[in-house]
Design a protein around this motif. Structure first.
Motif, PDB file in Angstrom:
ATOM      1  N   ASN A 173       0.846  -1.180   0.000  1.00 14.81           N
ATOM      2  CA  ASN A 173       0.000   0.000   0.000  1.00 14.81           C
ATOM      3  C   ASN A 173       0.884   1.234   0.000  1.00 14.81           C
ATOM      4  OD1 ASN A 173      -2.813  -1.096   0.505  1.00 14.81           O
ATOM      5  ND2 ASN A 173      -1.668  -2.045   2.157  1.00 14.81           N
ATOM      6  N   ILE A 174       0.810   2.005  -1.026  1.00 15.76           N
ATOM      7  CA  ILE A 174       1.566   3.258  -1.060  1.00 15.76           C
ATOM      8  C   ILE A 174       0.754   4.300  -0.304  1.00 15.76           C
ATOM      9  CG2 ILE A 174       2.414   5.125  -2.521  1.00 15.76           C
ATOM     10  CD1 ILE A 174       3.157   3.032  -4.575  1.00 15.76           C
ATOM     11  N   VAL A 175       1.379   4.896   0.696  1.00 17.67           N
ATOM     12  CA  VAL A 175       0.715   5.912   1.494  1.00 17.67           C
ATOM     13  C   VAL A 175       0.904   7.267   0.831  1.00 17.67           C
ATOM     14  CG1 VAL A 175       0.592   7.039   3.752  1.00 17.67           C
ATOM     15  CG2 VAL A 175       1.034   4.580   3.605  1.00 17.67           C
ATOM     16  N   THR A 176       2.150   7.592   0.487  1.00 17.88           N
ATOM     17  CA  THR A 176       2.444   8.867  -0.164  1.00 17.88           C
ATOM     18  C   THR A 176       3.547   8.679  -1.192  1.00 17.88           C
ATOM     19  OG1 THR A 176       4.138   9.495   1.432  1.00 17.88           O
ATOM     20  CG2 THR A 176       1.890  10.175   1.928  1.00 17.88           C
ATOM     21  N   GLU A 177       3.463   9.458  -2.240  1.00 16.43           N
ATOM     22  CA  GLU A 177       4.554   9.493  -3.203  1.00 16.43           C
ATOM     23  C   GLU A 177       4.731  10.899  -3.761  1.00 16.43           C
ATOM     24  OE1 GLU A 177       1.016   8.425  -5.837  1.00 16.43           O
ATOM     25  OE2 GLU A 177       1.707   7.632  -3.959  1.00 16.43           O
ATOM     26  N   ALA A 178       4.084  11.858  -3.172  1.00 15.32           N
ATOM     27  CA  ALA A 178       4.154  13.221  -3.680  1.00 15.32           C
ATOM     28  C   ALA A 178       4.689  14.201  -2.651  1.00 15.32           C
ATOM     29  CB  ALA A 178       2.761  13.661  -4.137  1.00 15.32           C
ATOM     30  N   GLU A 179       5.535  13.725  -1.767  1.00 13.82           N
ATOM     31  CA  GLU A 179       6.216  14.529  -0.768  1.00 13.82           C
ATOM     32  C   GLU A 179       5.301  15.360   0.133  1.00 13.82           C
ATOM     33  OE1 GLU A 179       9.795  16.504  -1.757  1.00 13.82           O
ATOM     34  OE2 GLU A 179      10.276  15.133  -3.361  1.00 13.82           O
ATOM     35  N   PRO A 180       4.313  14.747   0.813  1.00 16.65           N
ATOM     36  CA  PRO A 180       3.569  15.506   1.825  1.00 16.65           C
ATOM     37  C   PRO A 180       4.392  15.583   3.109  1.00 16.65           C
ATOM     38  CG  PRO A 180       2.828  13.261   1.821  1.00 16.65           C
ATOM     39  CD  PRO A 180       3.865  13.379   0.723  1.00 16.65           C
ATOM     40  N   ASP A 181       4.003  16.471   4.012  1.00 18.69           N
ATOM     41  CA  ASP A 181       4.724  16.504   5.287  1.00 18.69           C
ATOM     42  C   ASP A 181       4.290  15.318   6.150  1.00 18.69           C
ATOM     43  OD1 ASP A 181       2.356  17.177   6.721  1.00 18.69           O
ATOM     44  OD2 ASP A 181       2.738  19.313   6.488  1.00 18.69           O
ATOM     45  N   PHE A 182       4.928  15.162   7.306  1.00 15.58           N
ATOM     46  CA  PHE A 182       4.683  13.991   8.142  1.00 15.58           C
ATOM     47  C   PHE A 182       3.262  13.942   8.680  1.00 15.58           C
ATOM     48  CE2 PHE A 182       9.238  13.612   8.014  1.00 15.58           C
ATOM     49  CZ  PHE A 182       9.421  12.254   8.015  1.00 15.58           C
ATOM     50  N   GLN A 183       2.673  15.086   9.002  1.00 10.80           N
ATOM     51  CA  GLN A 183       1.304  15.071   9.524  1.00 10.80           C
ATOM     52  C   GLN A 183       0.336  14.557   8.466  1.00 10.80           C
ATOM     53  OE1 GLN A 183       0.461  15.879  12.881  1.00 10.80           O
ATOM     54  NE2 GLN A 183      -1.243  14.647  12.169  1.00 10.80           N
ATOM     55  N   GLN A 184       0.485  15.033   7.229  1.00  8.99           N
ATOM     56  CA  GLN A 184      -0.367  14.533   6.150  1.00  8.99           C
ATOM     57  C   GLN A 184      -0.136  13.045   5.922  1.00  8.99           C
ATOM     58  OE1 GLN A 184       1.164  17.302   3.265  1.00  8.99           O
ATOM     59  NE2 GLN A 184      -0.779  18.403   3.160  1.00  8.99           N
ATOM     60  N   ALA A 185       1.131  12.632   5.975  1.00  3.92           N
ATOM     61  CA  ALA A 185       1.456  11.214   5.788  1.00  3.92           C
ATOM     62  C   ALA A 185       0.831  10.372   6.897  1.00  3.92           C
ATOM     63  CB  ALA A 185       2.964  11.018   5.752  1.00  3.92           C
ATOM     64  N   LEU A 186       0.895  10.854   8.142  1.00  7.70           N
ATOM     65  CA  LEU A 186       0.302  10.127   9.266  1.00  7.70           C
ATOM     66  C   LEU A 186      -1.202   9.975   9.075  1.00  7.70           C
ATOM     67  CD1 LEU A 186       0.342   8.826  12.066  1.00  7.70           C
ATOM     68  CD2 LEU A 186       0.234  11.120  13.045  1.00  7.70           C
ATOM     69  N   ASP A 187      -1.873  11.046   8.684  1.00  2.67           N
ATOM     70  CA  ASP A 187      -3.320  10.983   8.475  1.00  2.67           C
ATOM     71  C   ASP A 187      -3.679   9.965   7.390  1.00  2.67           C
ATOM     72  OD1 ASP A 187      -3.558  12.924  10.428  1.00  2.67           O
ATOM     73  OD2 ASP A 187      -3.790  14.577   8.997  1.00  2.67           O
ATOM     74  N   ARG A 188      -2.955   9.977   6.272  1.00  4.67           N
ATOM     75  CA  ARG A 188      -3.204   9.009   5.187  1.00  4.67           C
ATOM     76  C   ARG A 188      -2.904   7.584   5.644  1.00  4.67           C
ATOM     77  NH1 ARG A 188      -0.362  11.992   0.048  1.00  4.67           N
ATOM     78  NH2 ARG A 188      -1.564  13.894   0.182  1.00  4.67           N
ATOM     79  N   TYR A 189      -1.824   7.445   6.402  1.00  2.00           N
ATOM     80  CA  TYR A 189      -1.407   6.133   6.897  1.00  2.00           C
ATOM     81  C   TYR A 189      -2.498   5.512   7.764  1.00  2.00           C
ATOM     82  CZ  TYR A 189       1.612   2.752   9.389  1.00  2.00           C
ATOM     83  OH  TYR A 189       2.170   1.633   9.920  1.00  2.00           O
ATOM     84  N   ILE A 190      -3.034   6.285   8.682  1.00  2.00           N
ATOM     85  CA  ILE A 190      -4.080   5.788   9.573  1.00  2.00           C
ATOM     86  C   ILE A 190      -5.303   5.362   8.763  1.00  2.00           C
ATOM     87  CG2 ILE A 190      -5.722   6.486  11.367  1.00  2.00           C
ATOM     88  CD1 ILE A 190      -3.386   8.190  12.539  1.00  2.00           C
ATOM     89  N   GLU A 191      -5.691   6.181   7.788  1.00  2.00           N
ATOM     90  CA  GLU A 191      -6.843   5.827   6.937  1.00  2.00           C
ATOM     91  C   GLU A 191      -6.601   4.508   6.208  1.00  2.00           C
ATOM     92  OE1 GLU A 191      -9.910   7.170   6.379  1.00  2.00           O
ATOM     93  OE2 GLU A 191      -9.472   8.495   8.071  1.00  2.00           O
ATOM     94  N   LYS A 192      -5.456   4.383   5.544  1.00  2.00           N
ATOM     95  CA  LYS A 192      -5.154   3.168   4.781  1.00  2.00           C
ATOM     96  C   LYS A 192      -4.961   1.958   5.680  1.00  2.00           C
ATOM     97  CE  LYS A 192      -3.307   5.121   0.576  1.00  2.00           C
ATOM     98  NZ  LYS A 192      -3.368   4.325  -0.611  1.00  2.00           N
ATOM     99  N   LEU A 193      -4.326   2.153   6.809  1.00  2.00           N
ATOM    100  CA  LEU A 193      -4.072   1.057   7.740  1.00  2.00           C
ATOM    101  C   LEU A 193      -5.385   0.459   8.232  1.00  2.00           C
ATOM    102  CD1 LEU A 193      -1.708  -0.400   9.132  1.00  2.00           C
ATOM    103  CD2 LEU A 193      -1.949   1.221  11.009  1.00  2.00           C
ATOM    104  N   HIS A 194      -6.348   1.299   8.535  1.00  2.00           N
ATOM    105  CA  HIS A 194      -7.618   0.803   9.065  1.00  2.00           C
ATOM    106  C   HIS A 194      -8.516   0.218   7.975  1.00  2.00           C
ATOM    107  CE1 HIS A 194      -6.874   1.715  13.177  1.00  2.00           C
ATOM    108  NE2 HIS A 194      -6.317   2.837  12.780  1.00  2.00           N
ATOM    109  N   LYS A 195      -8.263   0.567   6.740  1.00  2.00           N
ATOM    110  CA  LYS A 195      -8.965  -0.114   5.637  1.00  2.00           C
ATOM    111  C   LYS A 195      -8.357  -1.493   5.411  1.00  2.00           C
ATOM    112  CE  LYS A 195     -10.367   3.982   3.114  1.00  2.00           C
ATOM    113  NZ  LYS A 195     -10.125   4.821   1.945  1.00  2.00           N
ATOM    114  N   GLU A 196      -7.043  -1.607   5.607  1.00  2.00           N
ATOM    115  CA  GLU A 196      -6.302  -2.845   5.346  1.00  2.00           C
ATOM    116  C   GLU A 196      -6.505  -3.888   6.433  1.00  2.00           C
ATOM    117  OE1 GLU A 196      -3.573  -5.409   3.403  1.00  2.00           O
ATOM    118  OE2 GLU A 196      -4.538  -3.595   2.685  1.00  2.00           O
TER     119      GLU A 196
END
Length: 176
Positions: A1-24
């Motif tokens: 699962n790719i969380v980010t590939e467009a250089e967001p900051d860590f807070q944005q990455a954390l938010d996306r990570y939590i969303e994807k992690l809980h879907k997975e």
């Protein structure tokens, strides 16, 4: 699962990570997640690539962060410090550090600089038995490994690992 590939900051990455992690991972409640913001001074740094996967056994979540350097930038202490900073930011955020999470950070470039900083880091971490390892941390704060690689090493490893398949595909192409 790719969380980010467009250089967001860590807070944005954390938010996306939590969303994807809980879907997975079924059965995990998002309401249990701490919604605090990352408090690290380097929280606005940007990752090139951040991905994760879950394993079937032991419910392990394997995470990778990749920092790619352009062809004119040689890898040395400054670049190594950058990837170590990423590990520090992630270690400071509880949401990134469950007991079943493993982290691997990769610094990738064309060559090493003339200071031999990367080579010394690799040599000092040989005891872990992992090629290209420049830092290893495994304690109550998490499990982190940082690697430095040249593109040539990645391509050579790919060719070695997939030689049989590449040869077979070459034969099929020749038949066609």
């Amino acid at each position: 699962n790719i969380v980010t590939e467009a250089e967001p900051d860590f807070q944005q990455a954390l938010d996306r990570y939590i969303e994807k992690l809980h879907k997975e991972i079924p059965g995990k409640s998002k309401s249990l997640i701490n919604k605090e913001k990352i408090q690290h001074p380097d929280k606005n740094k940007e990752m090139d690539l951040f991905a994760f996967r879950t394993t079937c056994h032991n419910d392990i979540i394997e995470n990778i962060v990749v920092e790619l350097k352009g062809p004119k930038i040689k890898l040395g202490e400054i670049e190594c410090s950058q990837i170590k900073t990423y590990a520090s930011v992630i270690a400071s955020a509880p949401e990134f550090n469950a007991s079943n999470m493993r982290w691997k950070f990769y610094l990738v470039g064309t060559d090493y600089d003339s200071t031999k900083y990367i080579q010394r880091e690799k040599k000092s971490n040989q005891m872990w038995g992992k090629p290209n390892l420049i830092q290893h941390m495994d304690d109550e704060d998490g499990h982190y490994e940082i690697f430095a690689l040249k593109w040539s090493e990645i391509f050579a490893d790919f060719e070695i690992r997939h030689k049989f398949l590449l040869d077979k595909l070459r034969l099929i192409r020749e038949k066609l």
